[in-house]
Design a protein around this motif. Structure first.
Motif, PDB file in Angstrom:
ATOM      1  N   GLY A 156       3.891  -3.551 -25.502  1.00 37.32           N
ATOM      2  CA  GLY A 156       2.988  -4.587 -24.921  1.00 37.32           C
ATOM      3  C   GLY A 156       2.344  -3.987 -23.715  1.00 37.32           C
ATOM      4  N   ALA A 157       2.740  -2.580 -23.137  1.00 37.87           N
ATOM      5  CA  ALA A 157       1.953  -2.098 -22.525  1.00 37.87           C
ATOM      6  C   ALA A 157       2.319  -2.471 -21.140  1.00 37.87           C
ATOM      7  CB  ALA A 157       0.485  -1.728 -22.658  1.00 37.87           C
TER       8      ALA A 157
ATOM      9  N   TYR B   2      -0.373   5.908 -26.498  1.00 37.05           N
ATOM     10  CA  TYR B   2      -0.567   4.659 -26.934  1.00 37.05           C
ATOM     11  C   TYR B   2      -1.876   5.173 -27.879  1.00 37.05           C
ATOM     12  CZ  TYR B   2       1.967   1.776 -23.821  1.00 37.05           C
ATOM     13  OH  TYR B   2       3.428   1.071 -23.228  1.00 37.05           O
TER      14      TYR B   2
ATOM     15  N   HIS C 256      -4.834  -0.177 -24.766  1.00 39.65           N
ATOM     16  CA  HIS C 256      -3.550  -0.343 -24.294  1.00 39.65           C
ATOM     17  C   HIS C 256      -3.202   0.596 -23.047  1.00 39.65           C
ATOM     18  CE1 HIS C 256      -2.143  -2.873 -28.117  1.00 39.65           C
ATOM     19  NE2 HIS C 256      -3.188  -3.635 -27.309  1.00 39.65           N
TER      20      HIS C 256
ATOM     21  N   ILE D 215      -4.296  -0.744 -20.024  1.00 38.66           N
ATOM     22  CA  ILE D 215      -3.652  -1.880 -19.205  1.00 38.66           C
ATOM     23  C   ILE D 215      -2.188  -1.456 -18.887  1.00 38.66           C
ATOM     24  CG2 ILE D 215      -2.660  -2.740 -21.516  1.00 38.66           C
ATOM     25  CD1 ILE D 215      -4.350  -4.729 -18.733  1.00 38.66           C
TER      26      ILE D 215
ATOM     27  N   ASN E  62      -0.883  -2.187 -15.367  1.00 37.17           N
ATOM     28  CA  ASN E  62       0.215  -2.960 -15.114  1.00 37.17           C
ATOM     29  C   ASN E  62       1.208  -2.032 -14.199  1.00 37.17           C
ATOM     30  OD1 ASN E  62      -0.287  -5.316 -16.140  1.00 37.17           O
ATOM     31  ND2 ASN E  62       0.388  -4.185 -18.261  1.00 37.17           N
TER      32      ASN E  62
ATOM     33  N   TYR F 219      -9.826  -1.027 -19.792  1.00 40.86           N
ATOM     34  CA  TYR F 219      -9.136  -1.934 -20.569  1.00 40.86           C
ATOM     35  C   TYR F 219     -10.154  -2.906 -21.058  1.00 40.86           C
ATOM     36  CZ  TYR F 219      -6.704  -5.889 -22.493  1.00 40.86           C
ATOM     37  OH  TYR F 219      -6.398  -7.114 -23.491  1.00 40.86           O
TER      38      TYR F 219
ATOM     39  N   GLN G 244      -4.458  -8.082 -28.878  1.00 38.43           N
ATOM     40  CA  GLN G 244      -4.117  -7.955 -27.427  1.00 38.43           C
ATOM     41  C   GLN G 244      -3.126  -9.303 -27.025  1.00 38.43           C
ATOM     42  OE1 GLN G 244      -5.321  -5.870 -25.719  1.00 38.43           O
ATOM     43  NE2 GLN G 244      -6.618  -5.364 -27.392  1.00 38.43           N
TER      44      GLN G 244
ATOM     45  N   VAL H 121      -0.139  -7.544 -25.964  1.00 40.83           N
ATOM     46  CA  VAL H 121      -0.233  -7.135 -24.471  1.00 40.83           C
ATOM     47  C   VAL H 121       0.445  -7.927 -23.524  1.00 40.83           C
ATOM     48  CG1 VAL H 121      -1.721  -6.451 -22.747  1.00 40.83           C
ATOM     49  CG2 VAL H 121      -2.151  -5.742 -25.049  1.00 40.83           C
TER      50      VAL H 121
ATOM     51  N   PHE I 187      -1.889 -11.822 -22.887  1.00 39.76           N
ATOM     52  CA  PHE I 187      -1.240 -11.045 -22.053  1.00 39.76           C
ATOM     53  C   PHE I 187       0.225 -11.619 -21.563  1.00 39.76           C
ATOM     54  CE2 PHE I 187      -5.932 -10.687 -20.458  1.00 39.76           C
ATOM     55  CZ  PHE I 187      -6.164  -9.871 -21.262  1.00 39.76           C
TER      56      PHE I 187
ATOM     57  N   GLY J 263       2.541 -11.150 -24.069  1.00 43.80           N
ATOM     58  CA  GLY J 263       3.364 -10.261 -25.000  1.00 43.80           C
ATOM     59  C   GLY J 263       4.122 -11.169 -25.765  1.00 43.80           C
TER      60      GLY J 263
END
Length: 630
Positions: A372-373, A450, A455, A458, A462, A499, A541, A544, A603, A605
């Motif tokens: 999920g980065a 990744y 990803h 992001i 994060n 991203y 996404q 993510v 976003f 996940g």
């Protein structure tokens, strides 16, 4: 008869000698045709002092043996002390004039009886008033605001209850003050009469037992270095916690209270005060202040060890003026030196553990990414560690001589001289900034693993956002500075923009900008293309995760503003055709509201590579989601 025999040494006369003088009536004044002034003073003094002193001879009667002079009749006790001092003065005068006078024999005998009585009283007062002479009580009473602060505990009570409480507190304090005054009177009398050794011996035995008992009750014990080395960290951690609580009480009350009591009782003799206090406290203090050095030399490595080390350093450093003051005698300098040695060893251990922590950061594998980065556990643990370190105000003292990070390694743009010059502690700021830099470098390396480059960006956004969040919410904010925070915020925005460009720009670009000139077939092909690229982007996404709500909303809003207005315009331009041509309408999978709700789902996940966008479109009417269709 020699002068030494009639000096004021602590030797006692034999019982056979005392038997010659069982009562005052047995003393007969030797006839003398003419007497000197010193003889006359001595005779008068003996006539007044003899009845009182012999009355309280512990060996003369059962009453004197079982009764306390100071408890039975304090006024007579004060008179007793006064007469003994007067007797001592008369003896001094007579010795200077006639050292062979028979009156000196009688006076010396009386003096020995008086000293035996005072020894007994001194012991009884010390033994029976342990509560009033408790070091904590003594240290509290010595504060000028002790009574006032004690009364504040009753602030919520009625006036009568406050008055009664005040009277009780005053009564207890007056009693204790009286006890210390009595001890001082006895000590001064015995010391001036040459019986200081007996007085001091009693005092040392009783008071040392109290201090040793206090150290024991505080849970402080002398540990062998091998014992500490073999201890599991969890066990040693409990002992350190116990020591942290003990040192506060020991310095503030136990040793301080004992020093106050010793200073008051033996105010007349600096040497005796020093000797007593040293022998009473030195052993317990050495055990107490030797513990941190023992731990720093022999404890096992542990991630939490640095914080306990800093706790111990803080505990000593914050009480340093008190330690130096309480142990200010030359003979207690070893206690101060022991405390200083502990500080030095603790500081060395902190620097060693920081180096070890940096080594662990550098050893972190670049291949361990996170699904999920999102925010990597490595980032969380590192920032928790650094934010906790920033809470310790003693770090500047510990790191002041540490070499700064090499400028050639850490870029000026990350943390340059302009940052450190405005820092409250440049040495700490540089060191912590360096550790954050090592963390960021490791994250950059992880991001490269990744497969989807969007990803990777992001992931960086994060993790840097999490770093910023921890900095803002801790003392790192003051150490790294607002300028540093602003630059990192700019970097987060750049990562987020990259991203967005890689993950969504092809979707945004798939929407025709000028749809009015398009044929029906061209419009149908455009809708098909939009369906395909949006579903593909949405599917990717959904996996993510963006934990920070503010960052998540900023990205969603940015994508929605660029995508939805253009799509709505295109959709509305062909609405009539959709209504009239069912085949055309079947090509259009998303209404603008559906696309907005689908964006709301990303976003968190919650998806995977195989997740379809259909779940988002089927719940377009859901009120629980935030829609970006407007």
């Amino acid at each position: 008869m020699s002068m030494k025999k009639f000096s004021f040494s602590p030797k006692r006369s034999s019982s056979s000698f005392i038997a010659h003088y069982p009562s005052p009536s047995r003393f007969a004044l030797p006839p003398a045709p003419s007497r000197s002034l010193s003889d006359s003073v001595m005779i008068q003094t003996l006539e007044v002092a003899e009845p009182v002193i012999v009355k309280w001879d512990p060996e003369s009667s059962t009453y004197a043996k079982v009764t306390s002079l100071f408890y039975d009749n304090r006024r007579e006790a004060l008179e007793f002390i006064k007469l003994v001092n007067k007797l001592h003065k008369a003896m001094h005068a007579l010795v200077a004039e006639n050292s062979t006078s028979d009156l000196l024999v009688r006076a010396q005998h009386l003096m020995q009886i008086a000293m035996k009585r005072l020894e007994k009283e001194f012991y009884q007062i010390l033994s029976l008033n342990r509560a009033q002479l408790d070091p904590e009580s003594v240290s509290t009473r010595s504060s000028r605001t002790s009574t006032r602060s004690s009364l504040s505990d009753f602030a919520d009570e009625s006036d009568d209850e406050v008055r009664v409480a005040g009277e009780l507190i005053s009564e207890v304090e007056d009693t204790a003050e009286g006890v210390m005054v009595d001890l001082k009177l006895i000590a001064e009398c015995m010391i001036s009469s040459g019986y200081g050794k007996e007085c001091v011996k009693i005092y040392k035995v009783i008071r040392k037992s109290i201090v040793d008992e206090g150290i024991y009750k505080l849970g402080v014990e002398k540990l062998k270095s091998t014992h500490v080395h073999k201890m599991d960290w969890e066990v040693l951690d409990l002992k350190i916690k116990n020591w942290l609580a003990a040192v506060k009480i020991a310095v503030k009350t136990l040793f301080n209270g004992e020093r106050i009591l010793c200073d008051q009782v033996f105010a007349s003799s600096d040497s005796i005060r020093e000797t007593c206090y040293t022998e009473i406290t030195k052993e317990g203090a050495s055990i107490l202040f030797g513990f941190p050095e023992n731990v720093s030399k022999n404890s096992k490595k542990s991630p939490e060890r640095i914080f306990r080390t800093l706790d111990m350093y803080t505990a000593i450093a914050s009480r340093w003026p008190e330690i130096v003051s309480v142990f200010s005698f030359p003979s207690t300098s070893s206690v101060v030196n022991q405390s200083l040695n502990s500080l030095i060893k603790l500081a060395e251990l902190v620097r060693s553990d920081l180096n070890e922590f940096e080594t662990l950061l550098n050893k972190e594998s670049l291949k361990t990414t996170i699904a999920g980065a999102g925010v990597h556990m490595f980032t969380m643990e590192t920032m928790n560690y650094l934010s906790l370190l920033a809470d310790y105000s003693v770090l500047p003292d510990i790191l002041i001589d540490s070499p700064p990070p090499e400028k050639s390694v850490m870029p000026e743009t990350f943390f340059g001289e302009s940052y450190s010059s405005s820092s409250p502690s440049p040495s700490v700021s540089s060191r912590l900034a360096w550790l954050v830099f090592v963390l960021v470098c490791k994250l950059d390396g992880k991001a490269k693993h990744y497969k989807d480059v969007s990803h990777a960006y992001i992931f960086l956004a994060n993790n840097l956002q999490h770093i910023l969040s921890k900095v803002r919410s801790s003392n790192l904010r003051y150490l790294l500075g607002d300028e540093w925070i602003t630059k990192r915020e700019t970097e987060v925005k750049k990562f987020a923009a990259n991203y967005e460009r890689l993950a969504w720009s092809h979707v945004i670009d798939s929407v025709p900008k000028n749809s009015s000139a398009m044929t029906r077939e061209q419009a149908r092909d455009s809708f098909k293309k939009i369906n395909t690229v949006f579903e593909e982007a949405h599917r990717k996404q959904l996996a993510v995760v963006v934990p920070d709500g503010k960052l998540r909303d900023e990205i969603k809003v940015s994508v929605a503003r660029k995508l939805l207005p253009a799509y709505r315009e295109f959709y509305n331009a062909h609405r009539v055709e959709m209504e009239n041509d069912r085949k055309f309408a079947g090509v259009v999978k998303f209404a603008p509201e559906d696309m907005g709700n689908a964006l709301s789902d990303v976003f968190f996940g919650s998806g995977s590579a195989s997740t379809s966008v259909s779940s988002a479109t089927s719940s377009s009417s859901s009120k629980s989601r935030k829609s970006f269709s407007r």
